[in-house]
Design a protein around this motif. Sequence first.
Motif, PDB file in Angstrom:
ATOM      1  N   ASP A 172       0.826  -1.204   0.000  1.00 53.37           N
ATOM      2  CA  ASP A 172       0.000   0.000   0.000  1.00 53.37           C
ATOM      3  C   ASP A 172       0.864   1.259   0.000  1.00 53.37           C
ATOM      4  O   ASP A 172       1.155   1.843   1.043  1.00 53.37           O
ATOM      5  CB  ASP A 172      -0.931  -0.011   1.223  1.00 53.37           C
ATOM      6  CG  ASP A 172      -2.082   0.982   1.062  1.00 53.37           C
ATOM      7  OD1 ASP A 172      -1.942   1.913   0.244  1.00 53.37           O
ATOM      8  OD2 ASP A 172      -3.091   0.831   1.763  1.00 53.37           O
ATOM      9  N   SER A 173       1.265   1.708  -1.190  1.00 52.87           N
ATOM     10  CA  SER A 173       2.139   2.872  -1.299  1.00 52.87           C
ATOM     11  C   SER A 173       1.440   4.158  -0.856  1.00 52.87           C
ATOM     12  O   SER A 173       2.071   5.059  -0.312  1.00 52.87           O
ATOM     13  CB  SER A 173       2.649   3.023  -2.735  1.00 52.87           C
ATOM     14  OG  SER A 173       1.564   3.223  -3.630  1.00 52.87           O
ATOM     15  N   GLN A 174       0.133   4.245  -1.077  1.00 56.52           N
ATOM     16  CA  GLN A 174      -0.593   5.451  -0.664  1.00 56.52           C
ATOM     17  C   GLN A 174      -0.660   5.559   0.851  1.00 56.52           C
ATOM     18  O   GLN A 174      -0.538   6.653   1.407  1.00 56.52           O
ATOM     19  CB  GLN A 174      -2.004   5.462  -1.270  1.00 56.52           C
ATOM     20  CG  GLN A 174      -2.007   5.699  -2.764  1.00 56.52           C
ATOM     21  CD  GLN A 174      -3.309   6.309  -3.244  1.00 56.52           C
ATOM     22  OE1 GLN A 174      -4.250   6.495  -2.484  1.00 56.52           O
ATOM     23  NE2 GLN A 174      -3.365   6.634  -4.522  1.00 56.52           N
ATOM     24  N   LYS A 199       0.833   8.633   3.053  1.00 53.97           N
ATOM     25  CA  LYS A 199       0.063   9.396   4.044  1.00 53.97           C
ATOM     26  C   LYS A 199       0.751   9.395   5.402  1.00 53.97           C
ATOM     27  O   LYS A 199       0.712  10.394   6.137  1.00 53.97           O
ATOM     28  CB  LYS A 199      -1.351   8.816   4.154  1.00 53.97           C
ATOM     29  CG  LYS A 199      -2.204   9.081   2.921  1.00 53.97           C
ATOM     30  CD  LYS A 199      -3.571   8.420   3.026  1.00 53.97           C
ATOM     31  CE  LYS A 199      -4.390   8.667   1.765  1.00 53.97           C
ATOM     32  NZ  LYS A 199      -5.719   7.975   1.810  1.00 53.97           N
ATOM     33  N   TYR A 217       2.572  13.866  -2.089  1.00 57.66           N
ATOM     34  CA  TYR A 217       1.317  14.274  -2.732  1.00 57.66           C
ATOM     35  C   TYR A 217       1.235  13.788  -4.177  1.00 57.66           C
ATOM     36  O   TYR A 217       0.141  13.570  -4.706  1.00 57.66           O
ATOM     37  CB  TYR A 217       1.171  15.790  -2.657  1.00 57.66           C
ATOM     38  CG  TYR A 217       0.940  16.280  -1.249  1.00 57.66           C
ATOM     39  CD1 TYR A 217       0.008  15.660  -0.429  1.00 57.66           C
ATOM     40  CD2 TYR A 217       1.669  17.345  -0.722  1.00 57.66           C
ATOM     41  CE1 TYR A 217      -0.212  16.083   0.877  1.00 57.66           C
ATOM     42  CE2 TYR A 217       1.459  17.784   0.583  1.00 57.66           C
ATOM     43  CZ  TYR A 217       0.519  17.153   1.375  1.00 57.66           C
ATOM     44  OH  TYR A 217       0.310  17.572   2.664  1.00 57.66           O
ATOM     45  N   GLU A 232       2.354  10.862  -5.013  1.00 56.34           N
ATOM     46  CA  GLU A 232       1.994   9.450  -4.819  1.00 56.34           C
ATOM     47  C   GLU A 232       0.502   9.285  -4.581  1.00 56.34           C
ATOM     48  O   GLU A 232      -0.132   8.356  -5.098  1.00 56.34           O
ATOM     49  CB  GLU A 232       2.777   8.869  -3.645  1.00 56.34           C
ATOM     50  CG  GLU A 232       2.576   7.379  -3.430  1.00 56.34           C
ATOM     51  CD  GLU A 232       3.157   6.537  -4.546  1.00 56.34           C
ATOM     52  OE1 GLU A 232       2.508   5.549  -4.930  1.00 56.34           O
ATOM     53  OE2 GLU A 232       4.258   6.856  -5.043  1.00 56.34           O
ATOM     54  N   VAL A 233      -0.084  10.190  -3.793  1.00 57.93           N
ATOM     55  CA  VAL A 233      -1.516  10.064  -3.474  1.00 57.93           C
ATOM     56  C   VAL A 233      -2.397  10.767  -4.496  1.00 57.93           C
ATOM     57  O   VAL A 233      -3.627  10.707  -4.416  1.00 57.93           O
ATOM     58  CB  VAL A 233      -1.824  10.603  -2.059  1.00 57.93           C
ATOM     59  CG1 VAL A 233      -1.050   9.838  -1.017  1.00 57.93           C
ATOM     60  CG2 VAL A 233      -1.529  12.105  -1.952  1.00 57.93           C
TER      61      VAL A 233
END
Length: 223
Positions: free
Chosen positions: A40-42, A46, A75, A77-78
């Motif tokens: 889970d990269s997001q 975060k 930011y 990345e998300v």
Amino acid sequence: MLSRILIMAMAIFVTPALAQEKPNDFDSQTYKKAYELIFDSQARAKRAEQLLLDDGNRKLAELSAKELSLLCRVYNEVGNSEKQLAVAQELWSRFPENKEATNWMVNSLLNTMMKDKSAQETIDFVDLALKDLKGIRSELLVLKARAILQNSKKITDAERRVIVSDLLIEAYACHEKSKDTFDFPDLANVSFVDMDYSFSQYFSTVEREALKVRMQKARDAKK
């Protein structure tokens, strides 16, 4: 040696095929956290945001150049282009000589252009930066070339081709590649006009070949 290469090749092709189940309500917290760390990269991004901003207790003005650059990556990345642009602008305003400041402003403005289809603000930003001798000139020139391709300003297609070509020629001629970074497009290589979708779709193959000859001549003339 050959057997090692074959084993590595098998690992590359086989590993993605081994799908990992996403956590559900019945899985342990250990499994959930371990899954997050690997897949889970997001979620990791975060968490990085929380650390950098101390859960909202730190302002952007308190962050160092490295921290601001890392927050831009968070930011990116998300997928929050608005926050990314705000952080990039902070980095640019305080550390314009930092290579990452130019890189993140270019990245952020490209994301903005893709969303609102307006490129005039980007062109104005580049013109002011070039006038003030701020940032990495070659990357700013390429950004302006991309913006002109999207700009709704009423100029003929012939005029647009001349302007964009001149910008790319100047960008290639003045670019100085850093040894410890990887840039895309690689402005040190004349073929970036083939690799970059914006230019490869706009210019025909014949036009690009002629453009690359002019680019190389311009660089040779500056040596």
